[in-house]
Design a protein around this motif. Structure first.
Motif, PDB file in Angstrom:
ATOM      1  N   LYS A 102       0.837  -1.203   0.000  1.00  0.00           N
ATOM      2  CA  LYS A 102       0.000   0.000   0.000  1.00  0.00           C
ATOM      3  C   LYS A 102       0.874   1.256   0.000  1.00  0.00           C
ATOM      4  N   ASN A 103       1.928   1.253   0.808  1.00  0.00           N
ATOM      5  CA  ASN A 103       2.816   2.418   0.856  1.00  0.00           C
ATOM      6  C   ASN A 103       3.496   2.653  -0.484  1.00  0.00           C
ATOM      7  N   ALA A 104       3.874   1.558  -1.159  1.00  0.00           N
ATOM      8  CA  ALA A 104       4.506   1.682  -2.479  1.00  0.00           C
ATOM      9  C   ALA A 104       3.535   2.299  -3.486  1.00  0.00           C
ATOM     10  N   LEU A 105       2.304   1.829  -3.472  1.00  0.00           N
ATOM     11  CA  LEU A 105       1.296   2.379  -4.377  1.00  0.00           C
ATOM     12  C   LEU A 105       1.053   3.856  -4.094  1.00  0.00           C
ATOM     13  N   GLU A 106       0.940   4.209  -2.816  1.00  0.00           N
ATOM     14  CA  GLU A 106       0.685   5.610  -2.465  1.00  0.00           C
ATOM     15  C   GLU A 106       1.872   6.494  -2.820  1.00  0.00           C
ATOM     16  N   GLU A 107       3.082   5.954  -2.703  1.00  0.00           N
ATOM     17  CA  GLU A 107       4.264   6.730  -3.096  1.00  0.00           C
ATOM     18  C   GLU A 107       4.228   7.076  -4.576  1.00  0.00           C
ATOM     19  N   VAL A 108       3.920   6.081  -5.406  1.00  0.00           N
ATOM     20  CA  VAL A 108       3.877   6.331  -6.850  1.00  0.00           C
ATOM     21  C   VAL A 108       2.692   7.233  -7.206  1.00  0.00           C
ATOM     22  N   LEU A 109       1.603   7.104  -6.467  1.00  0.00           N
ATOM     23  CA  LEU A 109       0.423   7.935  -6.718  1.00  0.00           C
ATOM     24  C   LEU A 109       0.648   9.403  -6.340  1.00  0.00           C
ATOM     25  N   THR A 110       1.369   9.636  -5.257  1.00  0.00           N
ATOM     26  CA  THR A 110       1.460  10.995  -4.707  1.00  0.00           C
ATOM     27  C   THR A 110       2.768  11.713  -5.010  1.00  0.00           C
ATOM     28  N   GLU A 111       3.841  10.972  -5.284  1.00  0.00           N
ATOM     29  CA  GLU A 111       5.121  11.604  -5.587  1.00  0.00           C
ATOM     30  C   GLU A 111       5.146  12.010  -7.063  1.00  0.00           C
ATOM     31  N   PRO A 112       5.162  13.328  -7.366  1.00  0.00           N
ATOM     32  CA  PRO A 112       5.033  13.779  -8.761  1.00  0.00           C
ATOM     33  C   PRO A 112       6.164  13.324  -9.679  1.00  0.00           C
ATOM     34  N   SER A 113       7.336  13.039  -9.106  1.00  0.00           N
ATOM     35  CA  SER A 113       8.485  12.730  -9.961  1.00  0.00           C
ATOM     36  C   SER A 113       8.268  11.473 -10.792  1.00  0.00           C
ATOM     37  N   TYR A 114       7.517  10.496 -10.257  1.00  0.00           N
ATOM     38  CA  TYR A 114       7.280   9.263 -11.012  1.00  0.00           C
ATOM     39  C   TYR A 114       6.550   9.565 -12.324  1.00  0.00           C
ATOM     40  N   ARG A 115       5.467  10.346 -12.230  1.00  0.00           N
ATOM     41  CA  ARG A 115       4.705  10.655 -13.444  1.00  0.00           C
ATOM     42  C   ARG A 115       5.481  11.601 -14.353  1.00  0.00           C
ATOM     43  N   LYS A 116       6.174  12.587 -13.780  1.00  0.00           N
ATOM     44  CA  LYS A 116       6.935  13.528 -14.611  1.00  0.00           C
ATOM     45  C   LYS A 116       8.034  12.805 -15.386  1.00  0.00           C
ATOM     46  N   ASN A 117       8.746  11.898 -14.710  1.00  0.00           N
ATOM     47  CA  ASN A 117       9.801  11.142 -15.383  1.00  0.00           C
ATOM     48  C   ASN A 117       9.225  10.249 -16.482  1.00  0.00           C
ATOM     49  N   MET A 118       8.060   9.643 -16.209  1.00  0.00           N
ATOM     50  CA  MET A 118       7.441   8.790 -17.219  1.00  0.00           C
ATOM     51  C   MET A 118       6.922   9.615 -18.386  1.00  0.00           C
ATOM     52  N   GLU A 119       6.406  10.797 -18.122  1.00  0.00           N
ATOM     53  CA  GLU A 119       5.962  11.678 -19.211  1.00  0.00           C
ATOM     54  C   GLU A 119       7.142  12.082 -20.092  1.00  0.00           C
ATOM     55  N   LYS A 120       8.296  12.291 -19.477  1.00  0.00           N
ATOM     56  CA  LYS A 120       9.493  12.610 -20.267  1.00  0.00           C
ATOM     57  C   LYS A 120       9.893  11.424 -21.146  1.00  0.00           C
ATOM     58  N   LEU A 121       9.893  10.212 -20.562  1.00  0.00           N
ATOM     59  CA  LEU A 121      10.199   9.021 -21.353  1.00  0.00           C
ATOM     60  C   LEU A 121       9.214   8.869 -22.505  1.00  0.00           C
ATOM     61  N   SER A 122       7.936   9.128 -22.229  1.00  0.00           N
ATOM     62  CA  SER A 122       6.912   8.996 -23.262  1.00  0.00           C
ATOM     63  C   SER A 122       7.168   9.974 -24.406  1.00  0.00           C
ATOM     64  N   ARG A 123       7.515  11.214 -24.075  1.00  0.00           N
ATOM     65  CA  ARG A 123       7.800  12.202 -25.130  1.00  0.00           C
ATOM     66  C   ARG A 123       9.002  11.766 -25.971  1.00  0.00           C
TER      67      ARG A 123
END
Length: 527
Positions: A424-445
């Motif tokens: 649960k903590n791992a899921l919440e970390e990825v959900l709430t820590e913006p760097s995970y999505r920002k880094n993935m958005e960069k990879l996607s671009r």
């Protein structure tokens, strides 16, 4: 970006005349077939005639299809996905109970025996086609195929293509000797991590030492597993002077199912074409029931979970821990799971036997992808910019997710020791820590920013080989060189000998001159 891809496809279509040809396909099973089948659909849509060679007891490759004809060899490979599901379960049990290294070693040896048996039967299937079924072989020869398309995770298509003298195209990430780059391209172990080592391209001295040792051991095992089978097969049809790996290295085009958004930078070759993520595409509308469930998540969004084609269920206590963690979240969860319903399953979690994974990942409400780390799923997550929580199970999955963790887009956990609170903590970390999505958005671009999308590139190069009867001008002949010539050992030895001889001669001349000079001085003193 999708508009750019569409325009690029139109330009390619108008610029290069399409040669509608005949393609013989020798595929590999399971997830390998999933992406091969996507290629075949697109090739068929462009007017090509596709014929797939399949075994009588094929797991995934159906005999009838709207986009290919099949040649069913009346030969049983004897494989099924039950062994691999059982293998995953036993490996999880060993890891959870912290059993002895000897127990783990025995399980690994069992897997290697299974792989050895698979390759032996593939070789027997090739022999059956060539020697024991003249009607099928005659049918293949009369069809006048333009090329062979195969996945070199097994060598059946490779040997058969050389026997039939057909140009050869690979849909590849793995060969019978492991990761494909190490078969075709220079791979300095000082900065190219061997797959499965979980290293990066920035290694310390001890990591480089480990990389060299790991490579040496793995290569030894690969040779032990496949060498006897393919060596005997090649000697049977091509004589004793040809090493089976040369047949792989002689392929015209390698359609590599990765790119450098995923891989670390490394040397490559002109006939290696990077088509990582070619199966990815814009999301389509979801079925009404799934769409209603997704929309019911409101502002919190959804999490999707899938552990791949071979693993639909888990030990009940592990499933209960995962289900309990999901139940504590605000998000809705869609979980591909075929086992018994976990007792801790919450009302926010929907169990499904199958899910339109690409379409769900492309949905605006999808927040996290819980994955085993298969290459197909990773590229779909990159394409749709969805961060990940990784639960690697077997094979290359640990290494794949290690790359994603290094890029800051995934949280990786040990499923064998999973706990509801930690998960649960791992899921919440990825959900709430913006760097995970920002880094993935960069990879996607980065992944999407190409002049031609990967699928169109794959189709172009397959048709290129058909138009020109191969691509020999892109293929290095270095694979025909003995190792001492490839590494210039003979040149170094020759130069060392020349220098040594020169130094020796100079030394002898100087010594001779000195001796004569000394002799003259002695005579002068006597006189």
């Amino acid at each position: 970006m999708d508009f750019i891809f569409t325009v690029s496809s139109i330009i390619l279509t108008l610029t290069f005349p399409v040669h509608c040809g005949k393609i013989l396909v020798f595929p590999h099973e399971a997830s390998h077939w999933v992406n091969m089948n996507i290629l075949l659909r697109e090739l068929h849509s462009r007017g090509h005639q596709i014929t797939v060679i399949r075994a009588l007891d094929s797991w995934y490759i159906t005999e009838k299809s709207p986009h290919y004809a099949s040649m069913t060899v009346p030969f049983s490979l004897g494989g099924d996905d039950e062994f691999y599901s059982s293998f995953v379960s036993r490996q999880l049990q060993i890891r959870r109970q912290r059993q002895s290294a000897w127990t783990r070693f025995r399980l690994d040896m069992e897997l290697k025996e299974k792989f050895s048996e698979m390759h032996r039967k593939i070789c027997e299937m090739v022999i059956y086609i060539i020697e024991k079924d003249p009607e099928l072989l005659g049918q293949i020869k009369r069809a006048n195929f333009d090329l062979m398309l195969t996945d070199p995770a097994n060598g059946g298509g490779v040997v058969l293509s050389h026997y039939l003298k057909l140009p050869l195209v690979f849909n590849v990430r793995w060969t019978v000797h492991g990761e494909a780059h190490f078969t075709i391209a220079p791979s300095p172990l000082s900065y190219v991590p061997f797959p499965l080592s979980q290293l990066t391209d920035n290694m310390s001295f001890f990591q480089r030492t480990y990389n060299v040792l790991f490579y040496t051991v793995r290569l030894f095992l690969y040779k032990r597993i496949v060498g006897p089978h393919y060596s005997a097969l090649c000697e049977r049809y091509f004589g004793s002077g040809l090493h089976y790996l040369e047949l792989f290295q002689a392929a015209d085009i390698w359609l590599m199912r990765v790119d450098f958004v995923f891989e670390f930078p490394r040397p490559t070759m002109p006939n290696v074409i990077y088509v990582g993520g070619f199966q990815c595409k814009p999301a389509k509308e979801l079925p009404r029931d799934l769409e209603d469930f997704v929309q019911s998540s409101g502002e919190h969004g959804v999490i999707i979970m899938s552990l791949g084609t071979l693993v639909g269920q888990l030990p009940l206590d592990i499933a209960d821990e995962i289900a309990s963690a999901f139940a504590q979240l605000k998000q809705k969860v869609i979980w591909r799971y075929t086992g018994d319903r976990p007792s801790t399953l919450g009302n926010n979690t929907l169990l499904v036997n199958w899910m339109p994974q690409n379409d769900l990942l492309g949905h605006a409400k999808t927040k996290v992808f819980v994955s085993h780390g298969g290459t197909n799923g990773i590229f779909e997550a990159i394409y749709h910019a969805v961060p990940m929580v990784g639960l690697p199970l077997v094979f290359d999955q640990d290494d794949n997710l290690s790359k994603m963790r290094h890029r800051g887009v995934a949280k990786v956990m040990d499923i064998a020791s999973i706990d509801r609170n930690v998960f649960k903590n791992a899921l919440e970390e990825v959900l709430t820590e913006p760097s995970y999505r920002k880094n993935m958005e960069k990879l996607s671009r980065l992944h999407r920013d190409t002049p031609v999308n990967p699928l169109d590139s794959a189709l172009f190069w397959i048709e290129f080989v058909m138009r020109h009867g191969g691509a020999a001008h892109l293929r290095t002949e270095s694979y025909k060189m003995p190792w001492y010539s490839y590494y210039s050992v003979d040149v170094v030895v020759f130069l060392v000998l020349i220098v040594s001889c020169t130094v020796f001669i100079v030394f002898k001349v100087i010594r001779c001159l000195c001796c004569r000079l000394c002799a003259k001085r002695k005579r002068a003193k006597v006189d």
